[in-house]
Design a protein around this motif. Structure first.
Motif, PDB file in Angstrom:
ATOM      1  N   MET A 207      16.991   4.049  -3.512  1.00 43.14           N
ATOM      2  CA  MET A 207      16.265   3.686  -4.732  1.00 43.14           C
ATOM      3  C   MET A 207      15.617   4.918  -5.342  1.00 43.14           C
ATOM      4  SD  MET A 207      14.147   0.263  -3.728  1.00 43.14           S
ATOM      5  CE  MET A 207      14.923  -1.324  -3.459  1.00 43.14           C
ATOM      6  N   LEU A 208      14.903   5.666  -4.503  1.00 45.55           N
ATOM      7  CA  LEU A 208      14.182   6.842  -4.988  1.00 45.55           C
ATOM      8  C   LEU A 208      15.150   7.889  -5.540  1.00 45.55           C
ATOM      9  CD1 LEU A 208      11.429   7.284  -2.244  1.00 45.55           C
ATOM     10  CD2 LEU A 208      11.312   5.982  -4.377  1.00 45.55           C
ATOM     11  N   ALA A 209      16.253   8.111  -4.819  1.00 46.96           N
ATOM     12  CA  ALA A 209      17.235   9.105  -5.269  1.00 46.96           C
ATOM     13  C   ALA A 209      17.869   8.677  -6.593  1.00 46.96           C
ATOM     14  CB  ALA A 209      18.303   9.298  -4.196  1.00 46.96           C
ATOM     15  N   GLU A 210      18.204   7.409  -6.723  1.00 46.52           N
ATOM     16  CA  GLU A 210      18.820   6.916  -7.955  1.00 46.52           C
ATOM     17  C   GLU A 210      17.855   7.009  -9.134  1.00 46.52           C
ATOM     18  OE1 GLU A 210      20.964   2.848  -9.575  1.00 46.52           O
ATOM     19  OE2 GLU A 210      20.985   3.258  -7.413  1.00 46.52           O
ATOM     20  N   LEU A 211      16.615   6.610  -8.920  1.00 43.32           N
ATOM     21  CA  LEU A 211      15.619   6.698  -9.992  1.00 43.32           C
ATOM     22  C   LEU A 211      15.322   8.154 -10.361  1.00 43.32           C
ATOM     23  CD1 LEU A 211      13.139   3.857  -8.991  1.00 43.32           C
ATOM     24  CD2 LEU A 211      14.756   3.858 -10.917  1.00 43.32           C
ATOM     25  N   CYS A 212      15.332   9.035  -9.375  1.00 44.04           N
ATOM     26  CA  CYS A 212      15.125  10.459  -9.654  1.00 44.04           C
ATOM     27  C   CYS A 212      16.223  10.950 -10.594  1.00 44.04           C
ATOM     28  CB  CYS A 212      15.124  11.252  -8.346  1.00 44.04           C
ATOM     29  SG  CYS A 212      14.906  13.033  -8.572  1.00 44.04           S
ATOM     30  N   GLN A 213      17.473  10.658 -10.268  1.00 38.29           N
ATOM     31  CA  GLN A 213      18.591  11.089 -11.115  1.00 38.29           C
ATOM     32  C   GLN A 213      18.535  10.432 -12.498  1.00 38.29           C
ATOM     33  OE1 GLN A 213      20.756  13.627 -10.724  1.00 38.29           O
ATOM     34  NE2 GLN A 213      19.299  14.004  -9.083  1.00 38.29           N
TER      35      GLN A 213
ATOM     36  N   PHE B 103       6.514   0.801   2.181  1.00 36.05           N
ATOM     37  CA  PHE B 103       6.489  -0.231   1.144  1.00 36.05           C
ATOM     38  C   PHE B 103       5.333  -0.043   0.169  1.00 36.05           C
ATOM     39  CE2 PHE B 103       4.452  -4.134  -0.300  1.00 36.05           C
ATOM     40  CZ  PHE B 103       5.416  -4.601  -1.164  1.00 36.05           C
ATOM     41  N   ARG B 104       4.116   0.037   0.690  1.00 34.96           N
ATOM     42  CA  ARG B 104       2.946   0.079  -0.194  1.00 34.96           C
ATOM     43  C   ARG B 104       2.997   1.286  -1.130  1.00 34.96           C
ATOM     44  NH1 ARG B 104      -2.201   1.727  -1.125  1.00 34.96           N
ATOM     45  NH2 ARG B 104      -3.703   0.118  -1.694  1.00 34.96           N
ATOM     46  N   ASP B 105       3.278   2.459  -0.573  1.00 37.02           N
ATOM     47  CA  ASP B 105       3.321   3.681  -1.386  1.00 37.02           C
ATOM     48  C   ASP B 105       4.405   3.596  -2.457  1.00 37.02           C
ATOM     49  OD1 ASP B 105       1.258   4.813   0.077  1.00 37.02           O
ATOM     50  OD2 ASP B 105       2.623   5.860   1.448  1.00 37.02           O
ATOM     51  N   TYR B 106       5.594   3.191  -2.074  1.00 38.55           N
ATOM     52  CA  TYR B 106       6.706   3.106  -3.025  1.00 38.55           C
ATOM     53  C   TYR B 106       6.456   2.013  -4.056  1.00 38.55           C
ATOM     54  CZ  TYR B 106       9.401   5.986   0.302  1.00 38.55           C
ATOM     55  OH  TYR B 106       9.848   6.982   1.131  1.00 38.55           O
ATOM     56  N   HIS B 107       5.982   0.875  -3.585  1.00 39.27           N
ATOM     57  CA  HIS B 107       5.717  -0.259  -4.476  1.00 39.27           C
ATOM     58  C   HIS B 107       4.716   0.141  -5.568  1.00 39.27           C
ATOM     59  CE1 HIS B 107       5.436  -4.564  -5.443  1.00 39.27           C
ATOM     60  NE2 HIS B 107       4.112  -4.412  -5.491  1.00 39.27           N
ATOM     61  N   LEU B 108       3.639   0.792  -5.178  1.00 43.80           N
ATOM     62  CA  LEU B 108       2.622   1.217  -6.150  1.00 43.80           C
ATOM     63  C   LEU B 108       3.132   2.324  -7.061  1.00 43.80           C
ATOM     64  CD1 LEU B 108      -0.552   1.141  -3.860  1.00 43.80           C
ATOM     65  CD2 LEU B 108       0.110  -0.522  -5.623  1.00 43.80           C
ATOM     66  N   MET B 109       3.868   3.279  -6.507  1.00 36.12           N
ATOM     67  CA  MET B 109       4.402   4.368  -7.321  1.00 36.12           C
ATOM     68  C   MET B 109       5.375   3.820  -8.368  1.00 36.12           C
ATOM     69  SD  MET B 109       6.549   7.817  -6.275  1.00 36.12           S
ATOM     70  CE  MET B 109       7.879   6.902  -5.529  1.00 36.12           C
ATOM     71  N   LEU B 110       6.255   2.921  -7.957  1.00 35.77           N
ATOM     72  CA  LEU B 110       7.226   2.364  -8.897  1.00 35.77           C
ATOM     73  C   LEU B 110       6.549   1.501  -9.957  1.00 35.77           C
ATOM     74  CD1 LEU B 110      10.199   1.571  -6.486  1.00 35.77           C
ATOM     75  CD2 LEU B 110       9.852   3.582  -7.955  1.00 35.77           C
ATOM     76  N   ASP B 111       5.473   0.851  -9.589  1.00 40.25           N
ATOM     77  CA  ASP B 111       4.721   0.078 -10.582  1.00 40.25           C
ATOM     78  C   ASP B 111       4.110   1.014 -11.623  1.00 40.25           C
ATOM     79  OD1 ASP B 111       3.867  -2.418 -11.586  1.00 40.25           O
ATOM     80  OD2 ASP B 111       1.909  -2.194 -10.634  1.00 40.25           O
ATOM     81  N   ASP B 112       3.539   2.121 -11.177  1.00 38.26           N
ATOM     82  CA  ASP B 112       2.987   3.124 -12.100  1.00 38.26           C
ATOM     83  C   ASP B 112       4.086   3.677 -13.010  1.00 38.26           C
ATOM     84  OD1 ASP B 112       0.449   2.845 -11.042  1.00 38.26           O
ATOM     85  OD2 ASP B 112       0.569   4.662  -9.805  1.00 38.26           O
ATOM     86  N   HIS B 113       5.237   3.973 -12.428  1.00 37.59           N
ATOM     87  CA  HIS B 113       6.345   4.503 -13.221  1.00 37.59           C
ATOM     88  C   HIS B 113       6.811   3.487 -14.257  1.00 37.59           C
ATOM     89  CE1 HIS B 113       7.685   7.786 -10.145  1.00 37.59           C
ATOM     90  NE2 HIS B 113       6.411   7.883 -10.478  1.00 37.59           N
ATOM     91  N   GLY B 114       6.877   2.227 -13.860  1.00 35.08           N
ATOM     92  CA  GLY B 114       7.253   1.180 -14.813  1.00 35.08           C
ATOM     93  C   GLY B 114       6.272   1.099 -15.972  1.00 35.08           C
ATOM     94  N   ASP B 115       4.980   1.192 -15.656  1.00 38.07           N
ATOM     95  CA  ASP B 115       3.957   1.164 -16.711  1.00 38.07           C
ATOM     96  C   ASP B 115       4.131   2.334 -17.681  1.00 38.07           C
ATOM     97  OD1 ASP B 115       2.848  -1.104 -15.547  1.00 38.07           O
ATOM     98  OD2 ASP B 115       1.146  -0.033 -14.646  1.00 38.07           O
TER      99      ASP B 115
END
Length: 178
Positions: free
Chosen positions: A118-124, A60-72
């Protein structure tokens, strides 16, 4: 005097509509391509934030932070894209409906999505965004619009990095460590 005033007004109006030496057709074509990119950036931004808000599980923590960075990163692209369209004399997106008409990245409205999905979909989706930006870059090259092309090159690099991070974070490691 009246004739030169009329000519000056026409020139001024022309400069407001198309304040670039690239020409009206270039403005139209590049603005259209960049608005399509912008629609995908907004769609991907919202999907990334959706997954950021709803991710769960042991990473959770790693993905949550990574996705927040990506959103920014995605959100930071929106204003420069729209302003570039305006600098070329074009108009840009005006509503969520306008985004929906132009976006190629599909929404995900599921109540629950597995983190790995989630990760696979966002990657594509990031790969799809890269493809869309390459098309826009080709249009910029056609009209020798180096300013827009150079911005796109930076965004392609950022988007490829997001895809790489998503791919690596979602990769399954076998028992041999590979």
């Amino acid at each position: 005097m009246a004739k030169s005033t009329t000519s000056a007004k026409k020139l001024q109006q022309s400069a407001i509509l198309f304040p670039t030496d690239l020409g009206q057709q270039a403005s139209k074509d590049i603005s259209g391509a960049m608005n399509s990119v912008l629609a995908d950036v907004f769609a991907l931004y919202l999907k990334t934030k959706n997954f950021h808000w709803h991710v769960s599980g042991p990473h959770f923590r790693d993905y949550h932070l990574m996705l927040d960075d990506h959103g920014d990163e995605l959100f930071a692209m929106t204003d420069p894209i729209a302003e570039r369209v305006r600098k070329l004399g074009g108009t840009t997106l005006r509503s969520i409906g306008h985004i929906a008409k132009l976006q190629s990245i599909e929404d995900n409205n599921a109540d629950f999505v597995e983190p790995s999905d989630m990760l696979a979909e966002l990657c594509q989706d990031n790969v799809r965004l890269t493809e869309r930006m390459r098309v826009a870059h080709d249009i910029c090259d056609k009209y020798n619009d180096t300013a827009t092309a150079s911005l796109i090159e930076e965004w392609i690099d950022q988007t490829e990095q997001r895809a790489w991070f998503l791919f690596e974070a979602g990769r399954k490691v076998d028992s041999s460590g590979h």
